[in-house]
Design an enzyme around this catalytic site. Structure first.
Site, PDB file in Angstrom:
ATOM      1  N   GLU A  81       0.854  -1.199   0.000  1.00  0.00           N
ATOM      2  CA  GLU A  81       0.000   0.000   0.000  1.00  0.00           C
ATOM      3  C   GLU A  81       0.886   1.243   0.000  1.00  0.00           C
ATOM      4  O   GLU A  81       1.659   1.460   0.922  1.00  0.00           O
ATOM      5  CB  GLU A  81      -0.897   0.003   1.237  1.00  0.00           C
ATOM      6  CG  GLU A  81      -1.714   1.285   1.414  1.00  0.00           C
ATOM      7  CD  GLU A  81      -2.376   1.363   2.777  1.00  0.00           C
ATOM      8  OE1 GLU A  81      -2.543   2.496   3.278  1.00  0.00           O
ATOM      9  OE2 GLU A  81      -2.728   0.312   3.351  1.00  0.00           O
ATOM     10  N   THR A 121      -4.401   6.190   2.603  1.00  0.00           N
ATOM     11  CA  THR A 121      -4.585   7.553   3.111  1.00  0.00           C
ATOM     12  C   THR A 121      -5.446   8.393   2.167  1.00  0.00           C
ATOM     13  O   THR A 121      -5.185   9.583   1.969  1.00  0.00           O
ATOM     14  CB  THR A 121      -3.227   8.256   3.381  1.00  0.00           C
ATOM     15  OG1 THR A 121      -2.314   7.320   3.957  1.00  0.00           O
ATOM     16  CG2 THR A 121      -3.395   9.388   4.382  1.00  0.00           C
ATOM     17  N   LYS A 179     -10.686  -1.252   8.124  1.00  0.00           N
ATOM     18  CA  LYS A 179      -9.373  -0.993   8.701  1.00  0.00           C
ATOM     19  C   LYS A 179      -9.558  -0.419  10.103  1.00  0.00           C
ATOM     20  O   LYS A 179     -10.061   0.698  10.253  1.00  0.00           O
ATOM     21  CB  LYS A 179      -8.605  -0.005   7.816  1.00  0.00           C
ATOM     22  CG  LYS A 179      -7.319   0.539   8.430  1.00  0.00           C
ATOM     23  CD  LYS A 179      -6.667   1.555   7.502  1.00  0.00           C
ATOM     24  CE  LYS A 179      -5.466   2.217   8.146  1.00  0.00           C
ATOM     25  NZ  LYS A 179      -4.763   3.126   7.223  1.00  0.00           N
TER      26      LYS A 179
END
Length: 214
Positions: free
Chosen positions: A43, A72, A132
Site C-alpha cells: 500500500e 490515506t 481498517k
C-alpha cells in the site's frame, strides 16, 4: 484484476505493507526490498511524495507479481485517480460517507478506516470490503476479540501497533490481515540504505504470519 481475486490475495498473505516513503526513488527501493523478502501486498500512501507516479512505476515494474494499492485517501477523486494509476485496492484512515461511496464506485477493493463499534458498522454498511481498524495501537487485540462477539461477519484489518511480538495475538482474534508500516520498514533503515535488513524484516514478518495461522 478481478475484485474477488484481490480479496483472496489479501487474505492469503494476511499482511499489507503500508509505505509512506520520503521520496519517489526511496519508496521504490523500499518496495523492491520488501518484495525480495516475500511481502507482495503493498500500500502506497497518498502522503508519499509523487505517490501516483510511484504506483505507476511499480505497476509497470512488477505487474501482477505484487498486489498494489493506495492508502490515506481523504478525497473522493483520489479513488478514480488511484484506479487509473494501477491500484487494485484503496484504503482510507476514515469513514466519511461520501468518500467511502466514491471509493466503492471505483470497483476496487475498499478498506475504510474506523475505530469505534459504530464507525466499524457504518464503514461495513457503506460498502467497505474490509474495515481498517485504526489506530490499532490504541486498542490492541483484546478490542478486536470483543468486537467479534456482536460483529462476527465484519472482516477487519488492524493497522498500527502490529509487531513481530504480537502478530499472533492479532490473528488469534480472527482478523483477515494486518497492516504494518514502520515496524516492517523503519525510516532509519531507509535513510541508511540498509535494504538487506529491510528484506530480512520482511521475511521475518511473512514467517510470523504463517506461524500465527498454524
Amino acid at each position: 484484476m478481478n475484485k474477488q481475486i484481490v480479496l483472496e490475495r489479501i487474505k492469503k498473505m494476511g499482511l499489507i505493507a503500508v509505505i509512506r516513503g520520503p521520496s519517489q526513488e526511496l519508496t521504490i527501493k523500499m518496495v523492491e526490498a520488501l518484495v525480495a523478502g516475500g511481502v507482495t501486498n503493498i500500500e502506497i500512501t497518498y502522503s508519499t511524495p509523487g505517490a501516483i507516479e510511484v504506483v505507476r512505476s511499480l505497476n509497470n515494474k512488477f505487474d501482477e507479481k505484487i498486489l498494489l494499492g493506495m492508502g490515506t485517501l481523504t478525497k473522493e477523486h483520489q479513488a478514480q485517480e488511484a484506479k487509473q494509476a494501477g491500484a487494485s485496492f484503496i484504503v482510507s484512515p476514515i469513514c466519511e460517507k461520501s468518500l467511502v461511496q466514491g471509493m466503492v464506485a471505483s470497483g476496487l477493493v475498499v478498506m475504510a478506516g474506523a475505530l469505534t463499534p459504530t464507525e466499524i458498522v457504518q464503514a461495513y454498511q457503506c460498502g467497505s470490503d474490509i474495515v481498517k481498524v485504526f489506530p490499532g495501537s490504541l486498542v490492541g487485540p483484546g478490542y478486536i476479540k470483543a468486537l467479534k462477539g456482536p460483529f462476527p461477519e465484519i472482516p477487519v484489518m488492524p493497522t498500527g501497533g502490529v509487531s513481530i511480538d504480537n502478530i499472533s495475538d492479532w490473528f488469534a482474534t480472527g482478523v483477515v490481515a494486518v497492516g504494518v508500516g514502520s515496524e516492517l520498514c523503519p525510516s532509519s533503515l531507509v535513510k541508511e540504505n540498509k535494504w538487506d535488513e529491510i528484506k530480512d524484516r520482511a521475511k521475518s514478518f511473512v514467517k510470523a504470519v504463517e506461524d500465527s495461522r498454524k
